[in-house]
Design a protein around this motif. Structure first.
Motif, mmCIF file in Angstrom:
data_model
loop_
_atom_site.group_PDB
_atom_site.id
_atom_site.type_symbol
_atom_site.label_atom_id
_atom_site.label_comp_id
_atom_site.label_asym_id
_atom_site.label_seq_id
_atom_site.Cartn_x
_atom_site.Cartn_y
_atom_site.Cartn_z
ATOM 1 N N ASP A 88 63.288 28.327 -16.417
ATOM 2 C CA ASP A 88 61.936 28.845 -16.632
ATOM 3 C C ASP A 88 61.533 28.807 -18.106
ATOM 4 O O ASP A 88 60.395 29.134 -18.450
ATOM 5 C CB ASP A 88 61.790 30.258 -16.078
ATOM 6 C CG ASP A 88 62.697 31.264 -16.780
ATOM 7 O OD1 ASP A 88 63.464 30.874 -17.685
ATOM 8 O OD2 ASP A 88 62.647 32.464 -16.405
ATOM 9 N N GLY A 89 62.440 28.367 -18.971
ATOM 10 C CA GLY A 89 62.117 28.214 -20.383
ATOM 11 C C GLY A 89 61.592 26.832 -20.736
ATOM 12 O O GLY A 89 61.258 26.573 -21.898
ATOM 13 N N PHE A 90 61.514 25.935 -19.734
ATOM 14 C CA PHE A 90 61.042 24.571 -19.959
ATOM 15 C C PHE A 90 59.974 24.230 -18.929
ATOM 16 O O PHE A 90 59.980 24.750 -17.810
ATOM 17 C CB PHE A 90 62.199 23.572 -19.858
ATOM 18 C CG PHE A 90 63.182 23.657 -20.993
ATOM 19 C CD1 PHE A 90 63.073 22.831 -22.092
ATOM 20 C CD2 PHE A 90 64.210 24.603 -20.959
ATOM 21 C CE1 PHE A 90 63.978 22.922 -23.148
ATOM 22 C CE2 PHE A 90 65.112 24.699 -22.005
ATOM 23 C CZ PHE A 90 64.998 23.862 -23.099
ATOM 24 N N GLU A 91 59.076 23.325 -19.297
ATOM 25 C CA GLU A 91 58.034 22.886 -18.375
ATOM 26 C C GLU A 91 57.904 21.374 -18.384
ATOM 27 O O GLU A 91 58.140 20.706 -19.402
ATOM 28 C CB GLU A 91 56.692 23.529 -18.725
ATOM 29 C CG GLU A 91 56.134 23.155 -20.081
ATOM 30 C CD GLU A 91 54.802 23.840 -20.358
ATOM 31 O OE1 GLU A 91 54.119 24.217 -19.399
ATOM 32 O OE2 GLU A 91 54.457 23.994 -21.545
ATOM 33 N N HIS A 92 57.549 20.853 -17.231
ATOM 34 C CA HIS A 92 57.301 19.427 -17.041
ATOM 35 C C HIS A 92 56.020 19.014 -17.763
ATOM 36 O O HIS A 92 54.993 19.708 -17.684
ATOM 37 C CB HIS A 92 57.176 19.160 -15.538
ATOM 38 C CG HIS A 92 56.614 17.829 -15.175
ATOM 39 N ND1 HIS A 92 57.314 16.658 -15.301
ATOM 40 C CD2 HIS A 92 55.396 17.490 -14.663
ATOM 41 C CE1 HIS A 92 56.561 15.649 -14.883
ATOM 42 N NE2 HIS A 92 55.395 16.120 -14.500
ATOM 43 N N LEU A 102 59.289 20.274 -22.008
ATOM 44 C CA LEU A 102 58.895 20.991 -23.214
ATOM 45 C C LEU A 102 59.414 22.423 -23.174
ATOM 46 O O LEU A 102 59.327 23.104 -22.146
ATOM 47 C CB LEU A 102 57.373 21.022 -23.354
ATOM 48 C CG LEU A 102 56.649 19.683 -23.489
ATOM 49 C CD1 LEU A 102 55.172 19.935 -23.784
ATOM 50 C CD2 LEU A 102 57.273 18.818 -24.572
ATOM 51 N N SER A 103 59.915 22.868 -24.310
ATOM 52 C CA SER A 103 60.379 24.248 -24.421
ATOM 53 C C SER A 103 59.172 25.180 -24.475
ATOM 54 O O SER A 103 58.257 24.997 -25.284
ATOM 55 C CB SER A 103 61.235 24.405 -25.682
ATOM 56 O OG SER A 103 61.694 25.722 -25.809
ATOM 57 N N ARG A 104 59.178 26.197 -23.614
ATOM 58 C CA ARG A 104 58.071 27.153 -23.576
ATOM 59 C C ARG A 104 58.123 28.151 -24.730
ATOM 60 O O ARG A 104 57.123 28.808 -25.033
ATOM 61 C CB ARG A 104 58.111 27.932 -22.258
ATOM 62 C CG ARG A 104 57.859 27.101 -21.010
ATOM 63 C CD ARG A 104 57.973 27.995 -19.781
ATOM 64 N NE ARG A 104 57.799 27.263 -18.538
ATOM 65 C CZ ARG A 104 56.635 27.066 -17.932
ATOM 66 N NH1 ARG A 104 55.526 27.560 -18.470
ATOM 67 N NH2 ARG A 104 56.563 26.404 -16.803
ATOM 68 N N ARG A 105 59.281 28.256 -25.364
ATOM 69 C CA ARG A 105 59.461 29.269 -26.418
ATOM 70 C C ARG A 105 60.601 28.818 -27.323
ATOM 71 O O ARG A 105 61.311 27.861 -27.007
ATOM 72 C CB ARG A 105 59.802 30.623 -25.788
ATOM 73 C CG ARG A 105 61.037 30.578 -24.909
ATOM 74 C CD ARG A 105 61.346 31.916 -24.244
ATOM 75 N NE ARG A 105 62.542 31.821 -23.398
ATOM 76 C CZ ARG A 105 62.509 31.583 -22.098
ATOM 77 N NH1 ARG A 105 61.346 31.383 -21.489
ATOM 78 N NH2 ARG A 105 63.628 31.537 -21.398
#
Length: 321
Positions: free
Chosen positions: A237-241, A257-260
């Motif tokens: 949940d820390g990464f997004e497509h 992509l890293s969300r944080r």
């Protein structure tokens, strides 16, 4: 604990390449590592999505032009499929061919490969099916072909626009290697290649960003696989497509992509991701018909007939030798 993680990573090609990819800038990993059993199953779901046009378009081209394609291939062919997956498309080809001698599906995901081969044997009891679990981008040896009547023509099959996962230089290298492999039969062989064509950016964006989120799950499974197999600690949940079309390079790019801001551990090493920093997981290059024919000719093939759908979204190329 650190030593156990190091051993698990260095003993695995996936581990070694992921470790190298995390250390380079920009960070990247080859798309072939998408295809463990879970990733292969997710890709099969992608192929059924309404937004994902390549599979149904290529299947329609195969169905509409199978007799013409079979005439190019000829009788008693030895069919080699690169990146076979579920071998769905080759069924249309096999039904149209005259007494094919053998089918060798090659895929990096052994479990998925052998399940598909077992099903194909049931559907074609007279056909010799010899699956080969291998990375076709590296040197490999084909299983020996048992003796049989008449000369054999070795023919490659590379559907699904997978040629687009290579950069143009990599595609040229692959095609040269494939030509060398396919020349190793009594009768000069050839190759049938599926090639996705340049088209409206909106169609491409939808195909790689489906509403159901299956492509996102496919992309994120790469990190889940690293956790399962390598003992990494990616928080999914820390990464997004993230996928987009880059028109200057005529390719779709996929990233995670890293969300944080976060720290990830692999093989006893720590890797820091800033918010928005990515891991580049795939390119999918799109071609014009003439551009791909020129590339194939540089690789030593003789470009032959090309079959396209009415909207010219996709193409199938016969390449002779």
């Amino acid at each position: 604990m650190k030593q156990a993680l190091d051993t698990r990573t260095t003993a695995s090609e996936f581990g070694r390449e992921l470790l190298a990819g995390l250390e380079r800038r920009p960070r990247s990993v080859p798309p072939k590592f998408f295809y463990d059993a879970a990733g292969s199953a997710l890709f099969d779901r992608i192929c059924e999505l309404p937004e994902y046009y390549p599979t149904r378009t290529e299947l329609r081209i195969l169905a509409d032009h199978a007799p013409e394609i079979a005439r190019c291939i000829g009788p008693h062919a030895d069919i080699i499929e690169f990146g076979a997956g579920s071998s769905r498309k080759v069924r249309l080809l096999l039904e149209a061919l005259q007494q094919p001698r053998r089918f060798v599906p090659i895929d990096i995901s052994a479990e998925h490969l052998h399940a598909a081969a077992d099903l194909l044997r049931l559907e074609h009891p007279g056909l010799l099916v010899q699956p080969l679990a291998a990375d076709f981008t590296r040197p490999f040896d084909l299983p020996a072909l048992p003796p049989g009547p008449g000369p054999v023509r070795r023919v490659g099959f590379f559907p699904g626009s997978s040629i687009g996962n290579f950069s143009p230089d990599e595609a040229l290298h692959f095609l040269r290697d494939a030509a060398a492999l396919l020349r190793g039969s009594a009768v000069p062989g050839g190759m049938l290649v599926g090639v996705d064509l340049v088209k409206d950016a909106g169609l491409l964006h939808a195909a790689y960003n489906d509403a159901a989120g299956v492509t996102a799950a496919f992309n994120l499974n790469l990190l889940a696989r690293a956790n399962r197999e390598l003992g990494a600690d990616f928080e999914l949940d820390g990464f997004e497509h993230y996928a987009f079309y880059e028109p200057r390079l005529q390719r779709v790019e996929m990233h995670l992509l890293s969300r944080r801001a976060q720290r990830v551990h692999l093989a006893g090493q720590a890797f820091d991701f800033a918010a928005g920093q990515g891991l580049h997981t795939e390119n999918s290059y799109k071609y014009g018909v003439d551009g791909f024919r020129e590339l194939a000719a540089r690789a030593g093939f003789v470009p032959g007939p090309v079959w396209c759908d009415a909207r010219r979204w996709f193409s199938l190329h016969w390449l002779g030798l």
